[in-house]
Design a protein around this motif. Structure first.
Motif, short mmCIF file in Angstrom:
data_model
loop_
_atom_site.label_atom_id
_atom_site.label_comp_id
_atom_site.label_asym_id
_atom_site.label_seq_id
_atom_site.Cartn_x
_atom_site.Cartn_y
_atom_site.Cartn_z
N SER A 7 -75.40 -0.81 -53.83
CA SER A 7 -74.63 -1.87 -53.19
C SER A 7 -73.91 -2.73 -54.24
N ILE A 8 -74.62 -3.07 -55.30
CA ILE A 8 -74.03 -3.91 -56.35
C ILE A 8 -72.95 -3.15 -57.11
N ALA A 9 -73.21 -1.87 -57.40
CA ALA A 9 -72.21 -1.05 -58.09
C ALA A 9 -70.94 -0.89 -57.24
N LEU A 10 -71.13 -0.74 -55.92
CA LEU A 10 -69.98 -0.62 -55.02
C LEU A 10 -69.18 -1.93 -55.00
N THR A 11 -69.87 -3.06 -55.02
CA THR A 11 -69.18 -4.36 -55.05
C THR A 11 -68.37 -4.49 -56.33
N GLN A 12 -68.93 -4.05 -57.45
CA GLN A 12 -68.17 -4.07 -58.71
C GLN A 12 -66.89 -3.24 -58.58
N PHE A 13 -67.00 -2.05 -58.00
CA PHE A 13 -65.83 -1.18 -57.88
C PHE A 13 -64.78 -1.79 -56.94
N LEU A 14 -65.21 -2.38 -55.83
CA LEU A 14 -64.28 -3.00 -54.91
C LEU A 14 -63.54 -4.16 -55.57
N ALA A 15 -64.23 -4.86 -56.47
CA ALA A 15 -63.63 -6.02 -57.13
C ALA A 15 -62.69 -5.64 -58.27
N PHE A 16 -63.08 -4.64 -59.06
CA PHE A 16 -62.36 -4.36 -60.32
C PHE A 16 -61.81 -2.95 -60.43
N GLY A 17 -62.17 -2.06 -59.47
CA GLY A 17 -61.83 -0.67 -59.67
C GLY A 17 -62.65 -0.10 -60.81
N SER A 18 -62.15 0.96 -61.44
CA SER A 18 -62.84 1.51 -62.60
C SER A 18 -62.67 0.59 -63.80
N LEU A 19 -63.77 0.37 -64.53
CA LEU A 19 -63.71 -0.47 -65.74
C LEU A 19 -63.56 0.36 -67.01
N ALA A 20 -63.30 1.66 -66.84
CA ALA A 20 -63.19 2.54 -68.01
C ALA A 20 -62.08 2.10 -68.96
N ASP A 21 -61.01 1.51 -68.42
CA ASP A 21 -59.87 1.11 -69.25
C ASP A 21 -60.12 -0.18 -70.01
N THR A 22 -61.22 -0.87 -69.74
CA THR A 22 -61.48 -2.16 -70.39
C THR A 22 -62.17 -2.02 -71.74
N GLY A 23 -62.81 -0.88 -71.97
CA GLY A 23 -63.61 -0.72 -73.17
C GLY A 23 -65.05 -1.16 -73.00
N LEU A 24 -65.39 -1.74 -71.85
CA LEU A 24 -66.77 -2.13 -71.59
C LEU A 24 -67.63 -0.88 -71.37
N PRO A 25 -68.80 -0.79 -72.00
CA PRO A 25 -69.66 0.38 -71.79
C PRO A 25 -70.12 0.46 -70.34
N ALA A 26 -70.29 1.68 -69.86
CA ALA A 26 -70.79 1.87 -68.50
C ALA A 26 -72.27 1.51 -68.43
N ALA A 27 -72.68 0.98 -67.28
CA ALA A 27 -74.10 0.65 -67.08
C ALA A 27 -74.91 1.93 -66.93
N HIS A 28 -76.02 2.02 -67.64
CA HIS A 28 -76.88 3.20 -67.55
C HIS A 28 -78.07 2.99 -66.61
N LYS A 29 -78.22 1.75 -66.13
CA LYS A 29 -79.30 1.44 -65.19
C LYS A 29 -78.73 0.60 -64.07
N GLY A 30 -79.31 0.72 -62.87
CA GLY A 30 -78.88 -0.10 -61.75
C GLY A 30 -79.20 -1.56 -61.99
N ALA A 31 -78.32 -2.44 -61.51
CA ALA A 31 -78.47 -3.87 -61.78
C ALA A 31 -79.74 -4.45 -61.16
N ALA A 32 -80.05 -4.09 -59.91
CA ALA A 32 -81.25 -4.62 -59.26
C ALA A 32 -82.51 -4.11 -59.92
N THR A 33 -82.52 -2.83 -60.28
CA THR A 33 -83.68 -2.24 -60.95
C THR A 33 -83.89 -2.90 -62.31
N ARG A 34 -82.81 -3.10 -63.03
CA ARG A 34 -82.90 -3.72 -64.37
C ARG A 34 -83.39 -5.16 -64.25
#
Length: 378
Positions: A231-258
């Motif tokens: 749910s949190i990852a989907l909210t991120q995508f709806l807000a920003f689209g893919s963040l691959a172009d920003t240079g920010l590393p991809a999350a390797h763990k889910g936000a709630a689990t972390r």
């Protein structure tokens, strides 16, 4: 053995949000507690933070028990709003805080605890540690840092964002406090902003299509962790689209689990991502150290910031309060029979809010202390 008249039923160390909530719940359970706080007045810790500070959690779930914010308070209350909120709560419930008191050397002695407060000694059956997770700032140790001639500060010393206009600024850390700094810098005009990010995190927008995203947090918190992660990852995508172009590393763990497993709060965007995409903020690799005025990065490049802001987190510093816990955060020790009567509140973050977690923990502590008192007299 000393008489019960010389031993406090309960002592609360810390007179902030967590300490006041714990005192309120104990009072409702019929247990009087002395509250010790090092500051001169309630809310001082909030007032000492930078002037732009506001909560990342919505006011609807970020208030003390049975006390709403006044009409006109922003959706995300400012530091002054929170300070006044704490003061009003203490006044309404007649919670007396003993200010200017430094507590140290809490030790188990016989059937109670002994602690030093300023130049005196106090004994208590129960001790509630409510000093928070961010008692002291954690600064990184960087090779060659002693020779750096620019300004190196922790994010807790951020101050007024306007002072960074026209400056070359490096922010170390892309977590919750790092994004807080980047959000504020995005509203002024530094000559250049860099952010050094070592690992990726899922990022939530403060608002999505004008809606305060955090208002939905109680619903997300009710989900299983894996579902909440999606749910949190989907909210991120709806807000920003893919963040691959920003240079920010991809999350390797889910936000709630972390958050649940590692107690790492979720970064909140309020302008930082736009600043990165506009080129005003550049994402760079991990900082390795200094070479003169240059900062060496893991990818072999160097940058020349005038100001470095280390958004590298905080520590609870329990060892300075409780010598037996030196070298550990010690939260799990509250379940140890050897430390029966030692309680911790406000040491873990949650999806809903710090206020929500503290209320739940304080209720549990009040119930446990009342049960412990009953056992002592039966």
């Amino acid at each position: 053995m000393e008489s019960d008249d010389t031993i406090e039923k309960a002592v609360i160390v810390g007179g902030g949000l967590a300490g006041l909530t714990a005192a309120y719940e104990l009072k409702r359970a019929g247990i009087a507690a002395r509250i010790f706080d090092k500051d001169d007045k309630i809310g001082q810790t909030w007032l000492d933070r930078h002037p732009q500070l506001s909560l990342n959690t919505h006011r609807s779930v970020s208030h003390l028990p049975r006390l709403e914010y006044p009409r006109g308070t922003p959706a995300f209350p400012r530091r002054t709003d929170v300070a006044v909120h704490l003061q009003e709560f203490a006044r309404r419930h007649d919670l007396s805080v003993e200010h200017g008191v430094t507590v140290s050397d809490i030790r188990r002695t016989d059937d109670c605890f002994t602690m030093q407060i300023n130049a005196a000694s106090v004994r208590a059956r129960n001790v509630v540690i409510a000093t928070g997770r961010d008692r002291y700032p954690v600064m990184p140790i960087l090779q060659g840092g002693d020779g750096y001639r620019g300004l190196l500060i922790h994010s807790s010393q951020f101050g007024d964002a306007k002072q960074y206009e026209g400056k070359r600024v490096l922010v170390i850390g892309g977590g919750n406090s790092g994004f807080d700094v980047l959000n504020h810098l995005s509203r002024v005009r530094p000559a250049q902003t860099w952010v050094s990010v070592r690992s990726g995190s899922t990022i939530l927008p403060k608002r999505l299509h004008g809606i305060a995203v955090h208002r939905l947090s109680p619903l997300v918190a009710a989900l299983p962790s894996k579902v909440a992660d999606v749910s949190i990852a989907l909210t991120q995508f709806l807000a920003f689209g893919s963040l691959a172009d920003t240079g920010l590393p991809a999350a390797h763990k889910g936000a709630a689990t972390r958050l649940s497993n590692e107690q790492i709060a979720i970064p909140v965007d309020d302008g930082a991502i736009r600043s990165i995409r506009d080129g005003r903020t550049k994402v760079v690799s991990e900082v390795l150290g200094f070479s003169g005025d240059m900062v060496s990065l893991a990818d072999g490049t160097s940058i020349d910031p005038e100001i470095i802001i280390a958004a590298t987190g905080y520590g609870a510093g329990l060892g300075s309060l409780i010598p037996a816990l030196d070298g550990t955060e010690g939260v799990s020790i509250r379940q140890s029979n050897a430390y029966e009567g030692l309680w911790f509140v406000g040491m873990t973050p949650g999806l809903i809010s710090y206020f929500h977690n503290v209320r739940r923990e304080s209720r549990q502590i009040a119930i446990a202390i009342r049960a412990r008192r009953y056992r002592q007299f039966t």
